[in-house]
Design a protein around this motif. Structure first.
Motif, short mmCIF file in Angstrom:
data_model
loop_
_atom_site.label_atom_id
_atom_site.label_comp_id
_atom_site.label_asym_id
_atom_site.label_seq_id
_atom_site.Cartn_x
_atom_site.Cartn_y
_atom_site.Cartn_z
N PRO A 465 0.81 -1.22 0.00
CA PRO A 465 0.00 0.00 0.00
C PRO A 465 0.85 1.27 0.00
CG PRO A 465 -0.82 -1.56 1.63
CD PRO A 465 0.47 -2.12 1.13
N GLN A 466 2.05 1.19 0.57
CA GLN A 466 2.91 2.38 0.65
C GLN A 466 3.36 2.86 -0.73
OE1 GLN A 466 3.31 -0.41 2.36
NE2 GLN A 466 3.37 0.08 4.54
N LEU A 467 3.23 2.01 -1.76
CA LEU A 467 3.64 2.41 -3.11
C LEU A 467 2.77 3.57 -3.60
CD1 LEU A 467 5.80 1.26 -5.06
CD2 LEU A 467 3.96 0.05 -6.20
N TRP A 468 1.45 3.44 -3.46
CA TRP A 468 0.54 4.49 -3.90
C TRP A 468 0.61 5.70 -2.97
CZ3 TRP A 468 -1.37 7.14 -7.40
CH2 TRP A 468 -2.56 7.86 -7.30
N GLU A 469 0.80 5.47 -1.68
CA GLU A 469 0.96 6.58 -0.74
C GLU A 469 2.18 7.44 -1.14
OE1 GLU A 469 1.36 4.74 3.04
OE2 GLU A 469 -0.67 3.90 3.03
N THR A 470 3.26 6.78 -1.53
CA THR A 470 4.47 7.50 -1.94
C THR A 470 4.24 8.26 -3.24
OG1 THR A 470 5.82 5.81 -0.86
CG2 THR A 470 6.92 7.25 -2.46
N ALA A 471 3.54 7.61 -4.20
CA ALA A 471 3.24 8.29 -5.46
C ALA A 471 2.44 9.57 -5.21
CB ALA A 471 2.48 7.35 -6.39
N GLN A 472 1.45 9.49 -4.33
CA GLN A 472 0.64 10.67 -4.03
C GLN A 472 1.48 11.77 -3.39
OE1 GLN A 472 -3.61 9.59 -2.57
NE2 GLN A 472 -2.34 7.83 -2.06
N ALA A 473 2.38 11.38 -2.48
CA ALA A 473 3.23 12.38 -1.82
C ALA A 473 4.11 13.10 -2.83
CB ALA A 473 4.09 11.70 -0.74
N LEU A 474 4.66 12.38 -3.81
CA LEU A 474 5.51 13.00 -4.82
C LEU A 474 4.69 13.88 -5.76
CD1 LEU A 474 7.88 10.02 -5.67
CD2 LEU A 474 8.37 11.99 -4.22
N LEU A 475 3.49 13.43 -6.12
CA LEU A 475 2.62 14.27 -6.95
C LEU A 475 2.26 15.55 -6.22
CD1 LEU A 475 0.24 11.50 -8.33
CD2 LEU A 475 1.89 12.81 -9.69
N ASP A 476 2.03 15.45 -4.92
CA ASP A 476 1.62 16.62 -4.13
C ASP A 476 2.69 17.70 -4.10
OD1 ASP A 476 -0.82 15.51 -3.59
OD2 ASP A 476 -0.28 14.78 -1.60
N VAL A 477 3.97 17.30 -4.17
CA VAL A 477 5.03 18.32 -4.11
C VAL A 477 5.49 18.78 -5.49
CG1 VAL A 477 5.86 17.54 -1.86
CG2 VAL A 477 6.89 16.59 -3.95
#
Length: 516
Positions: A465-477
């Motif tokens: 699950p952390q894969l998508w969480e990380t993708a969202q964090a990178l998109l957010d910045v």
């Protein structure tokens, strides 16, 4: 950082005034808890901060520094403890006076353990009694109380080699009491007068197995929802759990395979409780969702029912996770009520608990219609949604659309491409998914396409699950989608064989600074 460490050493002066090893351990645990739950950009926070504190204390070399190092030898991580012990010995060789409690710190023995729990299985307080052996130890006899919460969803599923066993709850709070008899009497009285509470003694080794697994789960949770003071007790709890005997067993998931799940569904649908459900087809699909939630997100306990669990299922999990038809939306509260009566009877849940759970179901039913949203109501083409969600996993929609972006206008795939009818491509099929990736990456090498196949497959399954969480964090910045994918691919290529290393690599990646 040096100024922060100096402040911690000023706090450590309290260690010179106490005589009890228990008081000293609680002070040291409070100091070590100053950074618990924080994240370090360049490594593990315990290494970056904790071991740096040990080095700073060594340079200061004061009696307070030695007292803190003595406590860290007992309560720190293994790396901190080894460094602290070497440094403490060096300071003592130089003539620095050690604290009066140094010979007894951490030298505890476990005695009896108890658990106070509600009949639903939502929460339980694990009480572990310890004392310091030898003369005078009775004055430091104490109980560690750890609150275990099982209401927050925790995924139970197949494990990869090297992964920890599935969690059976999370630690939410902890405290220490020296009034052991008063504490135990209170728990016994509460269980005697409240039909929804139970109190019993458990084997210390089983208490260790349970608490270790729950503590591991809490440590790995991003922004773990613990009490605001839990960090102060974290190191103390870690030490006391290790002081309990090994060889016990934590609660195991009750239902594993698809056959067991199907058998539960058949038994329920043939029961008297299900006899009044009018739409049997919708009821069958709804009970599959109830069982799936219990098996996968309630620590393998599909037969467990409680007011909190039913509310979370109706108002949180279903609206986020599952694509329901109109018939299923209308049927699910009635199926859940029938399941509550049937499961409550099978598990021996008291009548009072069943009634309270049914009240919660009907109260939540009014809110369910507002909480539930069909993706097509947000302007998404139903046919596209169905292709992305053949399993009805609504929560997967954004990450699957990110991995295979034919929902947006710029990337949308439709019509024909040569001899290929794009409208019939099935993104859940690896062969069709490969075609979609080839269309998105014309002229790419085979190695490049295989890398995108691997990341698309992981995102499709949500593993981890952390894969998508990380993708969202990178998109957010501010990172662009393709750059995000390539950063994820790099971490996956380095650590994909080791689940723990992969999670650690993703945790570091989530803290990447904004681009340019």
């Amino acid at each position: 950082m040096a100024a922060i460490f100096d402040g911690m050493l000023r706090h450590a002066r309290e260690l010179l005034a106490v005589r009890s090893p228990l008081d000293a351990e609680l002070i040291v645990s409070e100091i070590l808890g100053s950074w618990w739950g924080q994240r370090a950009l360049d490594g593990d926070v315990e290494e970056v901060v904790g071991e740096a504190l040990v080095a700073h204390a060594a340079r200061v070399g004061s009696p307070a520094a030695l007292a803190l190092l003595t406590g860290i030898t007992c309560l720190g991580t293994r790396g901190q403890a080894a460094r602290a012990e070497r440094t403490a010995l060096e300071l003592m060789d130089r003539g620095v006076a050690g604290p009066i409690w140094a010979d007894r710190v951490g030298m505890v023995e476990a005695r009896e353990c108890y658990v106070s729990r509600d009949v639903y299985g939502d929460q339980e307080s694990v009480i572990c009694v310890f004392e310091y052996p030898g003369d005078g130890g009775a004055s430091d006899r104490h109980a560690l109380v750890v609150l275990v919460d099982r209401t927050r969803p925790g995924v139970v599923g197949p494990r990869m080699p090297g992964e920890r066993p599935p969690a059976c709850g999370s630690v939410r709070d902890a405290w220490v009491s020296s009034r052991i008899d008063r504490l135990l009497d209170h728990c016994r009285r509460e269980a005697a007068v409240n039909p929804l509470m139970r109190f019993e003694e458990i084997e210390p080794r089983d208490a260790r197995a349970l608490l270790q697994r729950c503590l591991d789960h809490t440590n790995e949770e991003p922004d773990a929802p613990v009490d605001e003071n839990f960090g102060s007790y974290h190191a103390f709890v870690r030490h006391r759990v290790r002081a309990l005997p090994t060889g016990g067993r934590a609660p195991q998931p009750a239902v594993h395979g698809a056959d067991r799940r199907a058998d539960l569904a058949v038994r329920f649908l043939a029961s008297d409780e299900a006899a009044e459900l009018s739409d049997t087809a919708a009821a069958s699909r709804c009970v599959d969702r109830i069982i799936d939630y219990g098996c996968t997100h309630d620590f393998g306990r599909p037969l467990r029912v409680s007011p909190v669990k039913c509310e979370m299922f109706l108002l949180d999990w279903l609206p986020r996770k599952v694509l329901l038809s109109q018939a299923e939306q209308e049927a699910v509260p009635h199926v859940l009520a029938a399941w509550t009566r049937w499961a409550g009877r099978r598990t021996g849940l008291p009548d009072e608990a069943v009634r309270a759970t049914l009240d919660a179901v009907w109260d939540a039913t009014v809110k369910f219609a507002d909480a539930y949203r069909d993706p097509s109501s947000f302007g998404l083409d139903r046919e596209i949604v169905d292709r992305l969600l053949p399993d009805g996993d609504l929560e997967a929609l954004p990450r699957r659309a990110f991995a295979l972006p034919f929902l947006s206008g710029r990337h949308r795939v439709s019509g024909r491409h040569g001899t290929i009818d794009l409208s019939v491509l099935d993104p859940s099929d690896p062969a069709d998914r490969r075609v979609l990736l080839e269309l998105e990456h014309p002229g790419a090498t085979e190695e490049h396409l295989r890398a995108h196949e691997r990341i698309a497959d992981r995102l499709w399954r949500g593993d981890p699950p952390q894969l998508w969480e990380t993708a969202q964090a990178l998109l957010d910045v501010g990172y662009e989608r393709h750059e995000v994918l390539h950063r994820l691919i790099a971490v996956l290529d380095r650590n994909g064989h080791d689940p723990r290393a992969l999670r650690a690599g993703l945790r570091v990646l989530r803290h990447e600074p904004p681009p340019g």
